[in-house]
Scaffold this active site. Structure first.
Site, PDB file in Angstrom:
ATOM      1  N   GLY A 255       5.591 -10.266   1.142  1.00 22.21           N
ATOM      2  CA  GLY A 255       4.554  -9.715   2.003  1.00 22.21           C
ATOM      3  C   GLY A 255       5.067  -8.991   3.227  1.00 22.21           C
ATOM      4  N   GLU A 297      10.802 -13.286  -1.395  1.00 25.26           N
ATOM      5  CA  GLU A 297      10.250 -12.396  -2.425  1.00 25.26           C
ATOM      6  C   GLU A 297       9.725 -11.063  -1.892  1.00 25.26           C
ATOM      7  OE1 GLU A 297       7.152 -14.969  -3.795  1.00 25.26           O
ATOM      8  OE2 GLU A 297       8.460 -16.017  -5.173  1.00 25.26           O
ATOM      9  N   TYR A 341      -7.689   0.055  -0.635  1.00 20.99           N
ATOM     10  CA  TYR A 341      -7.450  -0.705   0.601  1.00 20.99           C
ATOM     11  C   TYR A 341      -7.552   0.147   1.860  1.00 20.99           C
ATOM     12  CZ  TYR A 341      -4.455  -3.454  -2.664  1.00 20.99           C
ATOM     13  OH  TYR A 341      -3.939  -4.161  -3.698  1.00 20.99           O
ATOM     14  N   CYS A 368     -12.790  12.113 -10.421  1.00 17.89           N
ATOM     15  CA  CYS A 368     -14.236  12.201 -10.181  1.00 17.89           C
ATOM     16  C   CYS A 368     -14.793  10.990  -9.450  1.00 17.89           C
ATOM     17  CB  CYS A 368     -14.955  12.443 -11.500  1.00 17.89           C
ATOM     18  SG  CYS A 368     -14.684  14.133 -12.021  1.00 17.89           S
TER      19      CYS A 368
HETATM   20  C1  LIG Z   1       3.859 -14.516  -5.012  1.00 17.47           C
HETATM   21  C2  LIG Z   1       4.152 -13.190  -4.432  1.00 17.47           C
HETATM   22  N1  LIG Z   1       5.378 -12.953  -3.922  1.00 17.47           N
HETATM   23  C3  LIG Z   1       5.696 -11.754  -3.400  1.00 17.47           C
HETATM   24  C4  LIG Z   1       4.784 -10.725  -3.358  1.00 17.47           C
HETATM   25  C5  LIG Z   1       5.228  -9.421  -2.795  1.00 17.47           C
HETATM   26  O1  LIG Z   1       4.470  -8.953  -1.766  1.00 17.47           O
HETATM   27  P1  LIG Z   1       4.950  -7.621  -1.028  1.00 17.47           P
HETATM   28  O2  LIG Z   1       5.085  -6.575  -2.069  1.00 17.47           O
HETATM   29  O3  LIG Z   1       3.899  -7.292  -0.073  1.00 17.47           O
HETATM   30  O4  LIG Z   1       6.269  -7.967  -0.397  1.00 17.47           O
HETATM   31  C6  LIG Z   1       3.499 -10.927  -3.846  1.00 17.47           C
HETATM   32  C7  LIG Z   1       2.493  -9.853  -3.788  1.00 17.47           C
HETATM   33  O5  LIG Z   1       1.405  -9.906  -4.236  1.00 17.47           O
HETATM   34  C8  LIG Z   1       3.172 -12.186  -4.419  1.00 17.47           C
HETATM   35  O6  LIG Z   1       1.967 -12.429  -4.927  1.00 17.47           O
END
Ligand SMILES: Cc1ncc(COP(=O)(O)O)c(C=O)c1O
Length: 456
Positions: A255, A297, A341, A368
């Site tokens: 995130g 992640e 978004y 469209c």
């Molecule tokens: C479990 C999990 N990890 C990581 C991410 C990666 O998020 P971002 O691309 O915003 O870093 C997401 C995005 O939906 C996620 O659901």
């Protein structure tokens, strides 16, 4: 005027401007369109690798047991999976399809983590058979299903439980996940997380090795990560006391924000790493927990800047005193983020990148829907049909969310590196649109209506 230096952090770092012409990876944007057609997505390999290394360095230098597990939903292709494979990072997949693409590129299944709130039995079977590293279990249904699948295969599958810690990350409602009212994860505050942990410890087909949460994205603030660490690690400590649970692995998710606009910088990767690692270590010490392996992640922030979308200008419509519309040959079918978004992007006229902007226009897609707007109210030099518009920071959640809306063709994708351009995905064709259709016109049935006789 010269190329606005504020673009430097939203285009790939190899981008420059010569004689007013934008070049990515040493090749003019217009030349790329001439060779590969429009619209076109361009990925800069130098930037992709730099993005990965920045994360590995930022977290690895602060904690030696930190691993980067790239969230493939942001962008995935065999090309990028091979780069991630060679750079030695892990991958977070959310479907059998993402896993299949990663495996097809020789990405090791053992470095994949399987996420998702409704994995099918077939997907779980495929993942277990491939030797997936971890399944991130999201709910009780999946826990029982996976236990059965693993036992039927004679394996014990390492799992991590996804929890929802009830932390508000202050981002768009559609991308918030870690709060109580979310479809993802076992909530801590309701007691579901503890019940899941007890159940996971009891089942013979799974081995519970860790806990995970993901708050949402993009998060421009650091404080939600610190708060999630507090809630999650406090929970882990309580589970250790009550149920002898040993937290060997932990993830606060992804995130991390990417920079899309010149004037809205995202926190540097180092700032996220510092906030996460220091609060993680501090809380482990406070709760007397042995330091677990840490998985991080990143998705968008690792690939957004490496991708540039190139579109060609077509129609123009001026509504006196209200708005000037400049329509391009792509839009919501290749990038739905603005429509979904209200995501905002910048735009540059590729062959006049140095020119003074003289008008405010809205760049519309060709699909469209009135909501098919790519960039609202952007300042540009005058444009004419045939001009190429470059939209930076387009590497994340554009192609992976692309559709064939209006029976459009998904664009081609090229990778550039050191003055070379390589097609990594061809533009779709009309034949591709119909490749999965199996309906055929039924053969005419003999009878009065098909006899060809004139009606009486
Ligand atoms: C479990 C999990 N990890 C990581 C991410 C990666 O998020 P971002 O691309 O915003 O870093 C997401 C995005 O939906 C996620 O659901």
């Amino acid at each position: 005027m010269s190329f606005d230096p504020r673009y430097a952090s939203i285009f790939p770092r190899t981008t420059d401007v010569r004689d007013g012409r934008l070049r990515i990876g040493g090749i003019e944007a217009r030349e790329l369109v001439r060779r590969f057609g429009s619209p076109l997505y361009v990925f800069d390999e130098t930037e992709l690798r730099a993005g990965i290394r920045e994360y590995v360095e930022a977290f690895g230098s602060r904690y030696e047991r930190a691993d980067i597990t790239y969230a493939a939903k942001a962008y995935l292709s065999r090309y990028f999976a091979a780069i991630a494979r060679d750079e030695g990072i892990g991958m977070d997949v959310v479907s059998g399809g993402e896993l299949a693409v990663a495996l097809a590129a020789g990405f090791p299944a053992a470095r994949c983590h399987f996420h998702g709130n409704n994995k099918s039995e077939e997907e779980l079977r495929e993942a277990v058979d491939a030797g997936i590293g971890r399944v991130i279990v999201d709910n009780f249904h999946e826990l029982a299903l996976l236990d059965r699948v693993a036992r039927s295969r004679g394996v014990v599958q390492p799992i991590i439980l996804r929890l929802s810690p009830g932390v508000d990350p202050h981002t768009h409602a559609k991308t918030t996940t870690g709060t109580l009212d979310s479809k993802f994860g076992f909530p801590i505050p309701t007691g579901a997380a503890e019940a899941a942990l007890i159940e996971a410890q009891r089942l013979a087909g799974v081995e519970l090795v860790g806990l995970h949460c993901h708050l949402g994205s993009p998060l421009f603030e650091l404080e939600p990560y610190e708060e999630a660490n507090r809630v999650m690690l406090e929970f882990a400590a309580a589970m250790r006391r009550k149920h002898g649970f040993d937290l060997r692995e932990y993830s606060p998710g992804g995130g991390f924000a990417a920079q899309y606009l010149r004037d809205k910088p995202a926190p540097p990767v180092d700032a996220y790493a510092e906030a996460i690692v220091s609060s993680f270590k501090r809380r482990c010490a406070e709760y007397d927990l042995p330091l677990p392996r840490l998985f991080v992640e990143p998705g968008r922030s690792l690939v957004a800047r490496a991708g540039v979308a190139l579109y060609t200008v077509g129609a123009r419509k001026e509504v006196e005193g209200l708005r000037t519309w400049v329509s391009v040959d792509g839009g919501m079918a290749d990038n739905i983020r603005p429509a979904l978004y209200d995501a905002r992007y910048e735009a540059v006229v590729a062959d006049r990148a140095d020119d003074e902007p003289t008008e405010t226009v809205t760049i519309a897609g060709k699909f469209c829907e009135s909501g098919d707007v790519l960039v609202k109210d952007v300042r540009l030099p005058p444009t004419a049909p045939g001009d190429v518009i470059a939209m930076p920071s387009a590497g994340a959640y554009a192609l992976t969310m692309a559709s064939n809306y209006n029976m459009s063709l998904r664009p081609a994708v090229v990778a550039v590196k050191g003055g070379d351009a390589r097609l990594i995905r061809r533009r779709e064709t009309y034949a591709d649109l119909m490749a999965t259709e199996v309906w055929d016109e039924p053969a005419p049935v003999a009878g009065p209506q098909s006899s060809g006789a004139a009606p009486r």
